[in-house]
Write a protein that holds these residues in place. Structure first.
Motif, PDB file in Angstrom:
ATOM      1  N   SER B  20       0.828  -1.216   0.000  1.00  0.00           N
ATOM      2  CA  SER B  20       0.000   0.000   0.000  1.00  0.00           C
ATOM      3  C   SER B  20       0.858   1.260   0.000  1.00  0.00           C
ATOM      4  N   THR B  21       2.079   1.132   0.513  1.00  0.00           N
ATOM      5  CA  THR B  21       2.953   2.311   0.577  1.00  0.00           C
ATOM      6  C   THR B  21       3.612   2.602  -0.764  1.00  0.00           C
ATOM      7  N   ARG B  22       3.452   1.679  -1.730  1.00  0.00           N
ATOM      8  CA  ARG B  22       4.140   1.826  -3.006  1.00  0.00           C
ATOM      9  C   ARG B  22       3.226   1.904  -4.226  1.00  0.00           C
ATOM     10  N   ILE B  23       1.993   1.433  -4.074  1.00  0.00           N
ATOM     11  CA  ILE B  23       1.162   1.241  -5.270  1.00  0.00           C
ATOM     12  C   ILE B  23       0.823   2.567  -5.952  1.00  0.00           C
ATOM     13  N   CYS B  24       0.618   3.636  -5.184  1.00  0.00           N
ATOM     14  CA  CYS B  24       0.213   4.892  -5.819  1.00  0.00           C
ATOM     15  C   CYS B  24       1.315   5.495  -6.670  1.00  0.00           C
ATOM     16  N   ALA B  25       2.530   5.459  -6.177  1.00  0.00           N
ATOM     17  CA  ALA B  25       3.654   5.987  -6.959  1.00  0.00           C
ATOM     18  C   ALA B  25       3.821   5.168  -8.239  1.00  0.00           C
ATOM     19  N   LEU B  26       3.693   3.865  -8.093  1.00  0.00           N
ATOM     20  CA  LEU B  26       3.827   2.980  -9.258  1.00  0.00           C
ATOM     21  C   LEU B  26       2.743   3.284 -10.288  1.00  0.00           C
ATOM     22  N   ALA B  27       1.514   3.442  -9.809  1.00  0.00           N
ATOM     23  CA  ALA B  27       0.395   3.736 -10.715  1.00  0.00           C
ATOM     24  C   ALA B  27       0.593   5.102 -11.386  1.00  0.00           C
TER      25      ALA B  27
END
Lengths: 200, 200
Positions: B20-27
């Motif tokens: 959850s701490t990484r998915i937004c940046a990846l998206a």
């Protein structure tokens, strides 16, 4: 001499196969060697309550898809075998035989057996087929076949599997670096850092 | 508009928290948004025969070790909660309430709830504790608390969990990109390539 990396695997494990194609380069880069430890996941599953991936509801379908996709991602030749999973006593015993006779051939033998199953769709659960696969890289097929039925080698495989379970091995591939356990090729990034830094 | 990335997770899942701490940046890097889909793994396990990781023989001990090590590897704050796993209806319902009222706050709410549980060791299974965690980022704790006991939100969580199971979701985190499923943060390298190339 630094400790070797222990590589526990089952010959019916696609992820074990994928990882087998990479572990030696990873080890060599950090001055390590690899000890190959074929085991029988069937015996492990009796302790853990685990089961072959394709048999699991939902996760089974995903796994089959993930295996194919992961092979493409890592650029590893792979064909889902017609018969899967299979018992893996025969190829595992051949590995322990080679370890006792020509230990410098173990890596080549593991890769040849995995290739026979996961690339050429040969049923390596059959002793003759497994022996044929290692004959192709120059081993004696008659001796290889005999090894699959050798009492002391049978005992060795049983003991190695039991020892692995006692050390906590529950899947394939399962790697240890100086006692630290890593399950799955998707932990090779962590294995690499552990090797580089001696822990993190 | 490209499809959003669907992010299925359970609030009691350490790997869901890490991801959850990484998915937004990846998206965002690939012009995508994230749809957050908290579900109840307990209901999933009834279908799959799965169980919470720490309860599994051998794999349980490894998992606890791997969670701590993976947090260090990815440089994510993490403390194994005193009570683990916990039921996650309360935090999940708060997310669906926020989605319906202030959808631009959903990401912050998910991160705040996960942080309360996996960094601050607060038992977010308790509605008051979950409401308090989102109050700290400016949401109304009275409304948040009411949401945990709201009939239509309860129904929504039940339906989302059921729909996820029907679509094959069996673990946390479980991400889909244009229908392609990826299980686990350790598939984010494949997610990234899929996003970049539209498949591989």
């Amino acid at each position: 001499m630094p400790n070797p990396i222990e590589f526990f695997f089952d010959f019916s494990s696609p992820y074990g196969y994928f990882a087998s194609t990479r572990i030696c380069a990873l080890a060599a880069k950090h001055g390590r060697t690899v000890v190959w430890r074929p085991i029988l996941l069937g015996a492990v599953f009796k302790v853990t309550g685990g089961a072959p991936l394709p048999s699991l509801p939902l996760k089974g379908d995903y796994s089959v898809r993930d295996m194919t996709r992961s092979a493409r991602y890592h650029d590893i030749p792979y064909k889902m075998p017609s018969v899967f999973p299979v018992p893996t006593q025969a190829p595992a015993r051949i590995v322990y035989w080679v370890e006792g006779t020509t230990p410098d051939r173990v890596e080549a033998v593991v890769l040849a057996l995995y290739r026979a199953y996961f690339v050429e769709d040969q049923d390596i659960s059959k002793p003759e087929t497994a022996a044929h696969a290692v004959a192709k890289i120059g081993l004696d097929p008659v001796q290889a076949l005999a090894a699959t039925n050798d009492a002391s080698i049978k005992e060795r495989l049983k003991n190695e599997t039991q020892a692995a379970i006692e050390r906590g091995v529950f899947g394939s591939p399962y790697v240890t670096v100086d006692g630290e356990p890593f399950w799955g090729m998707d932990r090779f990034d962590q294995v690499e850092r552990w090797l580089a830094r001696g822990g993190f």
